[in-house]
Every structure is written in C-alpha cells, then in structure tokens.
Motif scaffolding. Structure first.
Motif, PDB file in Angstrom:
ATOM      1  N   ARG A 159      -2.531  14.370  24.361  1.00 28.97           N
ATOM      2  CA  ARG A 159      -3.017  13.284  25.209  1.00 28.97           C
ATOM      3  C   ARG A 159      -4.521  13.393  25.440  1.00 28.97           C
ATOM      4  NH1 ARG A 159      -0.795   9.658  28.523  1.00 28.97           N
ATOM      5  NH2 ARG A 159       1.277  10.532  28.144  1.00 28.97           N
ATOM      6  N   GLU A 160      -5.016  14.638  25.595  1.00 27.07           N
ATOM      7  CA  GLU A 160      -6.449  14.815  25.835  1.00 27.07           C
ATOM      8  C   GLU A 160      -7.262  14.288  24.654  1.00 27.07           C
ATOM      9  OE1 GLU A 160      -4.175  17.129  25.974  1.00 27.07           O
ATOM     10  OE2 GLU A 160      -4.043  17.659  28.127  1.00 27.07           O
ATOM     11  N   ALA A 161      -6.773  14.508  23.444  1.00 24.67           N
ATOM     12  CA  ALA A 161      -7.478  14.010  22.255  1.00 24.67           C
ATOM     13  C   ALA A 161      -7.466  12.486  22.216  1.00 24.67           C
ATOM     14  CB  ALA A 161      -6.836  14.580  20.997  1.00 24.67           C
ATOM     15  N   LEU A 162      -6.324  11.887  22.560  1.00 19.16           N
ATOM     16  CA  LEU A 162      -6.232  10.427  22.579  1.00 19.16           C
ATOM     17  C   LEU A 162      -7.121   9.837  23.662  1.00 19.16           C
ATOM     18  CD1 LEU A 162      -2.376  10.036  22.077  1.00 19.16           C
ATOM     19  CD2 LEU A 162      -4.165   9.578  20.392  1.00 19.16           C
ATOM     20  N   ASP A 163      -7.226  10.513  24.794  1.00 16.94           N
ATOM     21  CA  ASP A 163      -8.106  10.037  25.865  1.00 16.94           C
ATOM     22  C   ASP A 163      -9.559  10.022  25.386  1.00 16.94           C
ATOM     23  OD1 ASP A 163      -6.014   9.648  27.596  1.00 16.94           O
ATOM     24  OD2 ASP A 163      -6.270  11.569  28.645  1.00 16.94           O
ATOM     25  N   ARG A 164      -9.959  11.013  24.611  1.00 18.45           N
ATOM     26  CA  ARG A 164     -11.328  11.035  24.090  1.00 18.45           C
ATOM     27  C   ARG A 164     -11.563   9.872  23.128  1.00 18.45           C
ATOM     28  NH1 ARG A 164     -10.102  16.735  23.404  1.00 18.45           N
ATOM     29  NH2 ARG A 164     -10.988  17.937  25.141  1.00 18.45           N
ATOM     30  N   LEU A 165     -10.553   9.543  22.348  1.00 20.37           N
ATOM     31  CA  LEU A 165     -10.685   8.403  21.434  1.00 20.37           C
ATOM     32  C   LEU A 165     -10.809   7.096  22.203  1.00 20.37           C
ATOM     33  CD1 LEU A 165      -8.096   9.286  18.630  1.00 20.37           C
ATOM     34  CD2 LEU A 165     -10.510   9.899  18.784  1.00 20.37           C
ATOM     35  N   LEU A 218      -9.148   0.595  23.076  1.00 20.63           N
ATOM     36  CA  LEU A 218      -8.285   1.277  22.107  1.00 20.63           C
ATOM     37  C   LEU A 218      -6.943   1.533  22.774  1.00 20.63           C
ATOM     38  CD1 LEU A 218      -8.435   2.474  19.184  1.00 20.63           C
ATOM     39  CD2 LEU A 218      -8.832   4.687  20.263  1.00 20.63           C
ATOM     40  N   ALA A 219      -5.903   0.911  22.258  1.00 20.81           N
ATOM     41  CA  ALA A 219      -4.581   0.997  22.867  1.00 20.81           C
ATOM     42  C   ALA A 219      -3.643   1.826  21.991  1.00 20.81           C
ATOM     43  CB  ALA A 219      -4.001  -0.392  23.074  1.00 20.81           C
ATOM     44  N   LEU A 220      -2.919   2.730  22.618  1.00 22.19           N
ATOM     45  CA  LEU A 220      -1.908   3.526  21.924  1.00 22.19           C
ATOM     46  C   LEU A 220      -0.602   2.751  21.899  1.00 22.19           C
ATOM     47  CD1 LEU A 220      -0.764   6.207  20.731  1.00 22.19           C
ATOM     48  CD2 LEU A 220      -0.328   6.907  23.114  1.00 22.19           C
ATOM     49  N   ALA A 221      -0.052   2.547  20.725  1.00 27.01           N
ATOM     50  CA  ALA A 221       1.223   1.833  20.605  1.00 27.01           C
ATOM     51  C   ALA A 221       2.363   2.753  21.022  1.00 27.01           C
ATOM     52  CB  ALA A 221       1.423   1.361  19.172  1.00 27.01           C
ATOM     53  N   ASN A 222       3.218   2.278  21.923  1.00 25.98           N
ATOM     54  CA  ASN A 222       4.409   3.047  22.273  1.00 25.98           C
ATOM     55  C   ASN A 222       5.402   2.968  21.113  1.00 25.98           C
ATOM     56  OD1 ASN A 222       5.724   0.550  22.437  1.00 25.98           O
ATOM     57  ND2 ASN A 222       5.436   0.398  24.655  1.00 25.98           N
ATOM     58  N   TYR A 246       7.112   9.087  12.335  1.00 19.58           N
ATOM     59  CA  TYR A 246       6.686   8.473  13.592  1.00 19.58           C
ATOM     60  C   TYR A 246       5.171   8.636  13.754  1.00 19.58           C
ATOM     61  CZ  TYR A 246      11.693   9.078  14.279  1.00 19.58           C
ATOM     62  OH  TYR A 246      13.058   9.068  14.113  1.00 19.58           O
ATOM     63  N   PRO A 247       4.393   7.893  12.994  1.00 21.30           N
ATOM     64  CA  PRO A 247       2.936   8.039  13.049  1.00 21.30           C
ATOM     65  C   PRO A 247       2.364   7.596  14.396  1.00 21.30           C
ATOM     66  CG  PRO A 247       3.532   6.112  11.762  1.00 21.30           C
ATOM     67  CD  PRO A 247       4.811   6.829  12.051  1.00 21.30           C
ATOM     68  N   THR A 248       1.237   8.176  14.743  1.00 23.01           N
ATOM     69  CA  THR A 248       0.501   7.746  15.931  1.00 23.01           C
ATOM     70  C   THR A 248      -0.366   6.554  15.538  1.00 23.01           C
ATOM     71  OG1 THR A 248       0.465   9.987  16.847  1.00 23.01           O
ATOM     72  CG2 THR A 248      -1.178   8.421  17.688  1.00 23.01           C
ATOM     73  N   ILE A 249      -0.131   5.429  16.189  1.00 25.34           N
ATOM     74  CA  ILE A 249      -0.801   4.173  15.836  1.00 25.34           C
ATOM     75  C   ILE A 249      -1.626   3.681  17.024  1.00 25.34           C
ATOM     76  CG2 ILE A 249      -0.478   1.766  15.185  1.00 25.34           C
ATOM     77  CD1 ILE A 249       0.158   3.694  12.922  1.00 25.34           C
ATOM     78  N   LEU A 250      -2.870   3.338  16.748  1.00 23.12           N
ATOM     79  CA  LEU A 250      -3.781   2.811  17.757  1.00 23.12           C
ATOM     80  C   LEU A 250      -4.267   1.435  17.317  1.00 23.12           C
ATOM     81  CD1 LEU A 250      -5.952   6.033  18.152  1.00 23.12           C
ATOM     82  CD2 LEU A 250      -4.074   5.338  19.649  1.00 23.12           C
ATOM     83  N   VAL A 251      -4.493   0.561  18.277  1.00 22.96           N
ATOM     84  CA  VAL A 251      -5.030  -0.776  17.987  1.00 22.96           C
ATOM     85  C   VAL A 251      -6.367  -0.910  18.700  1.00 22.96           C
ATOM     86  CG1 VAL A 251      -4.683  -3.268  18.151  1.00 22.96           C
ATOM     87  CG2 VAL A 251      -2.717  -1.759  17.725  1.00 22.96           C
ATOM     88  N   LEU A 252      -7.418  -1.199  17.926  1.00 25.31           N
ATOM     89  CA  LEU A 252      -8.758  -1.405  18.469  1.00 25.31           C
ATOM     90  C   LEU A 252      -8.957  -2.902  18.714  1.00 25.31           C
ATOM     91  CD1 LEU A 252     -11.603  -0.037  19.016  1.00 25.31           C
ATOM     92  CD2 LEU A 252     -12.192  -0.831  16.722  1.00 25.31           C
ATOM     93  N   ALA A 253      -9.411  -3.257  19.903  1.00 23.49           N
ATOM     94  CA  ALA A 253      -9.548  -4.674  20.258  1.00 23.49           C
ATOM     95  C   ALA A 253     -10.836  -4.902  21.045  1.00 23.49           C
ATOM     96  CB  ALA A 253      -8.340  -5.140  21.073  1.00 23.49           C
ATOM     97  N   THR A 254     -11.276  -6.151  21.050  1.00 24.17           N
ATOM     98  CA  THR A 254     -12.446  -6.562  21.823  1.00 24.17           C
ATOM     99  C   THR A 254     -12.080  -7.751  22.696  1.00 24.17           C
ATOM    100  OG1 THR A 254     -13.163  -7.953  19.960  1.00 24.17           O
ATOM    101  CG2 THR A 254     -14.127  -5.740  20.121  1.00 24.17           C
TER     102      THR A 254
END
Length: 327
Positions: free
Chosen positions: A136-142, A153-157, A233-241
């Motif tokens: 989680r700490e790594a994802l928070d930095r991202l 940057l949203a983490l997909a559940n 079960y890959p970790t997927i993130l969505v970048l949005a503006t």
C-alpha cells in the motif's frame, strides 16, 4: 522577459534534451522535437510521427510529449536549476506544445536526484510479473506522484480490475480490425536495425491465461510469439484528469512519467495498457460517469524481471537549429 544565464546552462541544456528523449511514447514513436534558444527550450509535437490509426485525435501523441516535458524539467532540476514552463504559448504554432525557461540555480534535493536517476532504468515491461502484492505504501507514492502533476491515479478493486481488463481485451480486438492497423504496426516494429519503434526483445510473450492484454507486435511480421502464464490478478491503475482538452493530455503525460519513474525508483515494473483508451467509447467506460474525470491511461504494476530499454534517436534528429530571430 529574457533570462540571463551562465555559459554552463547553455552547455547542460542539450544533455537535458537528450535525457528527455528517454520518455515513453506510443510504439516508441518518439513524436517530439526540441529547440534551444538561450535559457529556453521549446518542445514540439512531431506530426510526422503521429500514429493516425490508433491516435486520430493526437491525444496519445500529446501524452507522450507531456512525458518528455516532465523528463526535461527533471533533467534541468538535476542539473542544479529551476525552471518554469508554459503550455501552447503560441497560437500560430499549434505543434509548439511547451516552452520551458530556466530561471535560477538551486540545490538538487535527494528526491529529485533519485527520480532523475530512474530515467535510465524505466522501461516498459511486457513480461509476466511475480504473484506478489504491491504494498500500500508503494501505491500511495504512485498516487501522490500523479497528484503532484494535477492528475488522479485510481487503484482498481478486484471487480473493477476484471472490468478494465475485459474492456482492454475488447478494445484490443476492435483495434486489430481497423483498416490500416497492421500497416501502422509494421512501421514501428521489425527486425531491422533502427533507433525507434519496438524491437523484438521488448515485445514479450502473450498471456497463456488470456488475462493481461499485452499488445501483439508480431502480427505484422513472421516473428513467433511464445505464450507464458501471467499473474492471474494483476494490479491495475487508471490515470485520469479533470478535463479532456489538449492541455489535459499534456498534463496526463507529465503525471504518467512522474508515476512511472516513482514506480521504477521503488523497483516496480510497469506496463502501460493503452488499448482501452484508444477507443473513445471504451475510454468513457473506464471512469464513473459522475466523477467528472477522463481516463487517460491504464497501468499494470508489479514486480518483474529486468528488461532492456528500447532504442532512442540521436540528439541530431530531435534537436532543431536555433532561430535567433525568435530569441
């Protein structure tokens, strides 16, 4: 207003531009050019390198140029200077995306030094990742990296991840049916020696589990692509503006590169999954309709094997001659 700078700055700016060319781009098309005028660097989109089948609006090209702009800013910072920039400063030059101006000397922070050091090690990784959760700490930095550049940057559940991956597979299939797709793909791949495009060693295998939609760069060649089991079960993130204009696309590119470099600094591997954002109808489905956000990129992150970087064009091909009339 003109800025007076020392000869040292004039010496470091070409190397800063060289560093900027290490930014990611669609099919490693490297769709940018630069011009140095004193303390200023103009950053251009190169229309001859736009992928018209995948990117008819030029959105992904501006995302790529935005990534190069951020890398340029970071390189200038690492050289011991601060800078300011303006987006689309001249309406008479639509391809002039940004104008960066060096302002003053400034000590380099450890954070900037670490991020700049990651530029040479950031590579798109199209191989399977380890089945190890990203902390989680790594994802928070991202997420913080994207926020610093004005993006979300949203983490997909788990449920959202499955939806995003399904949309990516649907988009990949539709894109392959587009007229001219294979011809455009062939332009940017192949075994011949070149300083752009996706080389054979960077292509990676196809997912034997048919979960992760890694683009098949072998379609336009006789090269064989082996299959391997990717992480289920890959970790997927969505970048949005918040907006979806040209300035937002450039902003997304800057956020993307800061995020990718932050991941690299944390020993994380990354794969941009661009197929679902290359179809407007699919792109709209990646974000909740009421959020007011526009999806700009999908990212897969995790722990993967070391991979080599793709080639880069020499400085002589991307650096335009100075025009003293413009100074």
């Amino acid at each position: 207003m003109s800025t007076t700078i020392t000869p040292l700055v004039r010496e470091v700016l070409p190397e800063c531009v060289r560093t900027a060319t290490g930014a990611p781009s669609l099919h490693n098309s490297q769709p940018w050019k630069f011009r140095i005028e004193g303390a200023r660097v103009d950053v251009y989109a190169d229309p001859s390198r736009r992928l018209h089948v995948l990117d008819p609006q030029g959105r992904e090209q501006l995302v790529s140029v935005g990534a190069a702009l951020f890398t340029l800013r970071l390189a200038v910072r690492r050289s011991g200077y601060r800078s300011d920039y303006t987006l689309f400063p001249d309406t008479d030059e639509p391809d002039l995306v940004a104008r960066l101006t060096v302002t003053r000397p400034s000590p380099v922070s450890p954070a900037a030094e670490a991020l700049a050091a990651a530029v040479a090690h950031r590579h798109t990784n199209r191989w399977p990742f380890a089945q190890i959760p990203v902390p989680r700490e790594a994802l928070d930095r991202l997420r913080d990296a994207a926020r610093r550049e004005g993006a979300v940057l949203a983490l997909a559940n788990p449920a959202g991840r499955d939806v995003v991956l399904r949309l990516a597979r649907v988009a990949d299939e539709r894109l392959r049916q587009r007229p001219g797709y294979c011809e455009e793909l062939a332009r940017w791949t192949g075994d011949r020696v070149r300083n752009d495009g996706v080389p054979p060693e960077a292509i990676g295998p196809w997912d034997a589990l048919e979960s992760v939609p890694v683009r098949d760069f072998t379609e336009a060649s006789a090269q064989r692509r082996n299959g391997e089991a990717f992480e289920p079960y890959p970790t997927i993130l969505v970048l949005a503006t918040e907006g979806d204009r040209k300035v937002d696309w450039v902003r997304a590119g800057q956020a993307l590169q800061r995020t990718l470099l932050t991941a690299t600094w944390q020993d994380l591997a990354t794969t941009p999954i661009s197929q679902p954002v290359e179809l407007p109808a699919v792109r709209r489905l990646l974000i909740e309709p009421g959020s007011g956000l526009a999806a700009q990129m999908v990212l897969r992150v995790g722990y993967g094997r070391a991979v080599e970087g793709s080639p880069r064009r020499p400085l002589s091909e991307v650096l335009l001659k100075s025009d003293h009339r413009r100074s």
